[in-house]
Design a protein around this motif. Structure first.
Motif, mmCIF file in Angstrom:
data_model
loop_
_atom_site.group_PDB
_atom_site.id
_atom_site.type_symbol
_atom_site.label_atom_id
_atom_site.label_comp_id
_atom_site.label_asym_id
_atom_site.label_seq_id
_atom_site.Cartn_x
_atom_site.Cartn_y
_atom_site.Cartn_z
ATOM 1 N N THR A 180 -19.815 10.953 10.822
ATOM 2 C CA THR A 180 -19.988 12.188 10.051
ATOM 3 C C THR A 180 -18.902 12.363 8.998
ATOM 4 N N VAL A 181 -17.684 11.926 9.294
ATOM 5 C CA VAL A 181 -16.573 12.136 8.363
ATOM 6 C C VAL A 181 -16.209 10.877 7.584
ATOM 7 N N ILE A 182 -17.028 9.837 7.626
ATOM 8 C CA ILE A 182 -16.653 8.549 7.039
ATOM 9 C C ILE A 182 -16.449 8.623 5.525
ATOM 10 N N ASP A 183 -17.214 9.467 4.848
ATOM 11 C CA ASP A 183 -17.026 9.624 3.403
ATOM 12 C C ASP A 183 -17.643 10.940 2.970
ATOM 13 N N HIS A 184 -17.078 11.521 1.912
ATOM 14 C CA HIS A 184 -17.567 12.837 1.472
ATOM 15 C C HIS A 184 -17.180 13.087 0.021
ATOM 16 N N GLY A 185 -17.690 12.218 -0.861
ATOM 17 C CA GLY A 185 -17.437 12.425 -2.287
ATOM 18 C C GLY A 185 -15.977 12.280 -2.661
ATOM 19 N N LEU A 186 -15.625 12.916 -3.772
ATOM 20 C CA LEU A 186 -14.268 12.767 -4.310
ATOM 21 C C LEU A 186 -13.409 13.949 -3.869
ATOM 22 N N ASN A 187 -13.208 14.058 -2.552
ATOM 23 C CA ASN A 187 -12.347 15.100 -2.005
ATOM 24 C C ASN A 187 -10.880 14.783 -2.283
ATOM 25 N N ALA A 188 -9.993 15.668 -1.862
ATOM 26 C CA ALA A 188 -8.576 15.523 -2.211
ATOM 27 C C ALA A 188 -7.971 14.228 -1.692
ATOM 28 N N SER A 189 -8.241 13.874 -0.432
ATOM 29 C CA SER A 189 -7.627 12.665 0.127
ATOM 30 C C SER A 189 -8.229 11.408 -0.491
ATOM 31 N N THR A 190 -9.526 11.413 -0.745
ATOM 32 C CA THR A 190 -10.156 10.251 -1.372
ATOM 33 C C THR A 190 -9.649 10.071 -2.796
ATOM 34 N N PHE A 191 -9.486 11.174 -3.516
ATOM 35 C CA PHE A 191 -8.949 11.086 -4.879
ATOM 36 C C PHE A 191 -7.523 10.549 -4.847
ATOM 37 N N ALA A 192 -6.721 11.015 -3.876
ATOM 38 C CA ALA A 192 -5.349 10.502 -3.748
ATOM 39 C C ALA A 192 -5.361 8.999 -3.497
ATOM 40 N N ALA A 193 -6.257 8.552 -2.621
ATOM 41 C CA ALA A 193 -6.355 7.114 -2.343
ATOM 42 C C ALA A 193 -6.751 6.341 -3.594
ATOM 43 N N ARG A 194 -7.667 6.889 -4.385
ATOM 44 C CA ARG A 194 -8.105 6.204 -5.605
ATOM 45 C C ARG A 194 -6.985 6.166 -6.646
ATOM 46 N N VAL A 195 -6.204 7.221 -6.744
ATOM 47 C CA VAL A 195 -5.085 7.227 -7.692
ATOM 48 C C VAL A 195 -4.105 6.111 -7.353
ATOM 49 N N VAL A 196 -3.749 6.004 -6.077
ATOM 50 C CA VAL A 196 -2.807 4.953 -5.663
ATOM 51 C C VAL A 196 -3.435 3.574 -5.852
ATOM 52 N N ALA A 197 -4.702 3.428 -5.502
ATOM 53 C CA ALA A 197 -5.369 2.135 -5.679
ATOM 54 C C ALA A 197 -5.412 1.719 -7.146
ATOM 55 N N SER A 198 -5.503 2.689 -8.041
ATOM 56 C CA SER A 198 -5.584 2.363 -9.474
ATOM 57 C C SER A 198 -4.312 1.727 -9.993
ATOM 58 N N THR A 199 -3.206 1.845 -9.251
ATOM 59 C CA THR A 199 -1.944 1.223 -9.661
ATOM 60 C C THR A 199 -1.779 -0.185 -9.104
ATOM 61 N N ASP A 200 -2.807 -0.676 -8.358
ATOM 62 C CA ASP A 200 -2.741 -1.975 -7.676
ATOM 63 C C ASP A 200 -1.674 -2.001 -6.594
ATOM 64 N N ALA A 201 -1.455 -0.862 -5.935
ATOM 65 C CA ALA A 201 -0.447 -0.791 -4.880
ATOM 66 C C ALA A 201 -0.911 -1.443 -3.585
ATOM 67 N N GLY A 202 -2.225 -1.629 -3.407
ATOM 68 C CA GLY A 202 -2.744 -2.252 -2.192
ATOM 69 C C GLY A 202 -3.501 -1.264 -1.326
ATOM 70 N N LEU A 203 -4.411 -1.805 -0.499
ATOM 71 C CA LEU A 203 -5.291 -0.952 0.303
ATOM 72 C C LEU A 203 -4.526 -0.107 1.311
ATOM 73 N N LEU A 204 -3.553 -0.693 1.990
ATOM 74 C CA LEU A 204 -2.834 0.075 3.008
ATOM 75 C C LEU A 204 -2.049 1.216 2.387
ATOM 76 N N SER A 205 -1.484 0.986 1.208
ATOM 77 C CA SER A 205 -0.766 2.062 0.522
ATOM 78 C C SER A 205 -1.729 3.177 0.119
ATOM 79 N N ALA A 206 -2.933 2.807 -0.312
ATOM 80 C CA ALA A 206 -3.931 3.809 -0.664
ATOM 81 C C ALA A 206 -4.336 4.632 0.558
ATOM 82 N N VAL A 207 -4.451 3.980 1.707
ATOM 83 C CA VAL A 207 -4.822 4.683 2.936
ATOM 84 C C VAL A 207 -3.725 5.656 3.356
ATOM 85 N N VAL A 208 -2.472 5.243 3.252
ATOM 86 C CA VAL A 208 -1.368 6.142 3.588
ATOM 87 C C VAL A 208 -1.391 7.367 2.670
ATOM 88 N N ALA A 209 -1.678 7.148 1.388
ATOM 89 C CA ALA A 209 -1.776 8.278 0.458
ATOM 90 C C ALA A 209 -2.903 9.218 0.866
#
Length: 356
Positions: free
Chosen positions: A165-194
């Motif tokens: 039920t909670v696996i994904d839900h559009g561009l919410n705050a945490s998902t947007f934060a993960a995408r911002v970090v991913a856009s810097t090529d910081a890596g998947l684990l860093s995006a997840v921590v964000a």
């Protein structure tokens, strides 16, 4: 300018769509109701990642099981540092220790989130970590690692339904934060921590616990109507009702209500919660007749997880354990876009004095 970026389109995605007017959540071409409670979490994660995330295992259950074992080898030496931390703080510490350079970072992120959530929940009360069982289903193993003993299929199905039920839900705050970090090529684990750091906030993933605080304060069904009317007269928000996006009932609430109903009567307060829900909806209709405020995902998240024996301080870590699969998918999608997220701001401060 849009404060909060309301109605600003910041990404195109194939992952999920949230229709707040219709009360509909689509996950990779499927209505949520088709998946939650019917398709195991591992299979939904593999479907979400299909054609996007490299290394999706042909046998998702085995792949995520192996990832949990691999994550435990990284994380178990850190268990001694969890004392004195809240579960979400402990989970943040643990996820930060996972290496971006792992051979399969996407799987490690999801397996690691499950292991970290369980370790952090136990560690907050001084309990030792429980090693994963790679042969078990993801939800069943996660609940076993929390409780320290095998769980029955009904409870495992309840948690599995929640994770989907909670696996994904559009561009919410945490998902947007993960995408911002991913856009810097910081890596998947860093995006997840964000993503976890954004989810930690009480305005996002930290909200379900207060639903139980509200039920504690109400006490009995007979007190519900008066307590709710008094709370609304004081201008207090009723926890678990209303949503920033949904203008009708949150579809996730219906899925989780059905999951909780399957556990009703098993030494829990699900029937009490259902009565309070009806009283709250009536109170909201009387006091705010021109505004639609319906049950949201927080209400039955709290009821379901409480019935599974998860302490309320562990609700946000379990939210993160389910949402990590979505964060990973969004991070990879953002990496493929190949452009750093860099919005503009408007300066409204003082200007330097002009030279004489």
């Amino acid at each position: 300018m849009s404060i909060g970026l309301d109605d600003v389109v910041a990404a195109e995605t194939v992952l999920s769509d949230v229709d707040g007017e219709a009360g509909r959540l689509i996950i990779r071409g499927h209505d949520l109701e088709e998946l939650a409670g019917h398709v195991p979490f591992e299979d939904v994660a593999a479907m979400l990642w299909d054609g996007l995330v490299p290394g999706v295992p042909s046998d998702p259950r085995a792949g995520f099981g192996e990832a949990r074992e691999r994550a435990f080898r990284y994380l178990s030496p850190l268990a001694r540092h969890l004392s004195g931390l809240t579960p979400v703080e402990g989970m943040r510490l643990l996820l930060s220790a996972l290496p971006d350079a792992d051979k399969e970072p996407a799987l490690l992120a999801v397996g690691g989130s499950a292991v970290a959530a369980a370790m952090a929940i136990r560690g907050a009360t001084g309990l030792s970590p429980v090693a994963p069982d790679a042969s078990a289903g993801h939800a069943a193993d996660l609940l076993r690692m929390i409780k320290g003993a095998p769980v029955d299929s009904g409870r495992a199905r309840g948690l599995d339904t929640y994770l989907v039920t909670v696996i994904d839900h559009g561009l919410n705050a945490s998902t947007f934060a993960a995408r911002v970090v991913a856009s810097t090529d910081a890596g998947l684990l860093s995006a997840v921590v964000a993503g976890l750091c954004a989810l930690k906030g009480p305005l996002h993933g930290g909200a379900p616990g207060p639903v139980l605080d509200m039920l504690d304060a109400i006490g009995t069904v007979g007190n519900a109507e008066a307590w709710l009317d008094d709370a609304m007269a004081r201008g207090e928000r009723l926890m678990g009702f209303g949503h920033r996006v949904y203008r009708v009932r949150d579809p996730r609430a219906d899925v989780l209500k059905a999951a909780a109903a399957r556990l009703r009567g098993d030494d829990n307060r699900i029937a009490f919660a259902e009565a309070v829900e009806q009283a709250a909806l009536g109170a909201l209709q009387r006091r705010k007749p021109g505004r639609r405020l319906d049950t949201n995902v927080e209400f039955y998240t709290a009821i379901l997880l409480d019935s599974l024996g998860v302490p309320r301080e562990g609700f946000t870590p379990l939210f993160a354990a389910g949402r990590t699969a979505g964060w990973v998918a969004h991070a990879v999608e953002q990496e493929k876009a190949g452009r750093i997220i860099r919005p503009q701001s408007r300066y409204v401060g003082p200007w330097p004095a002009k030279a004489a």
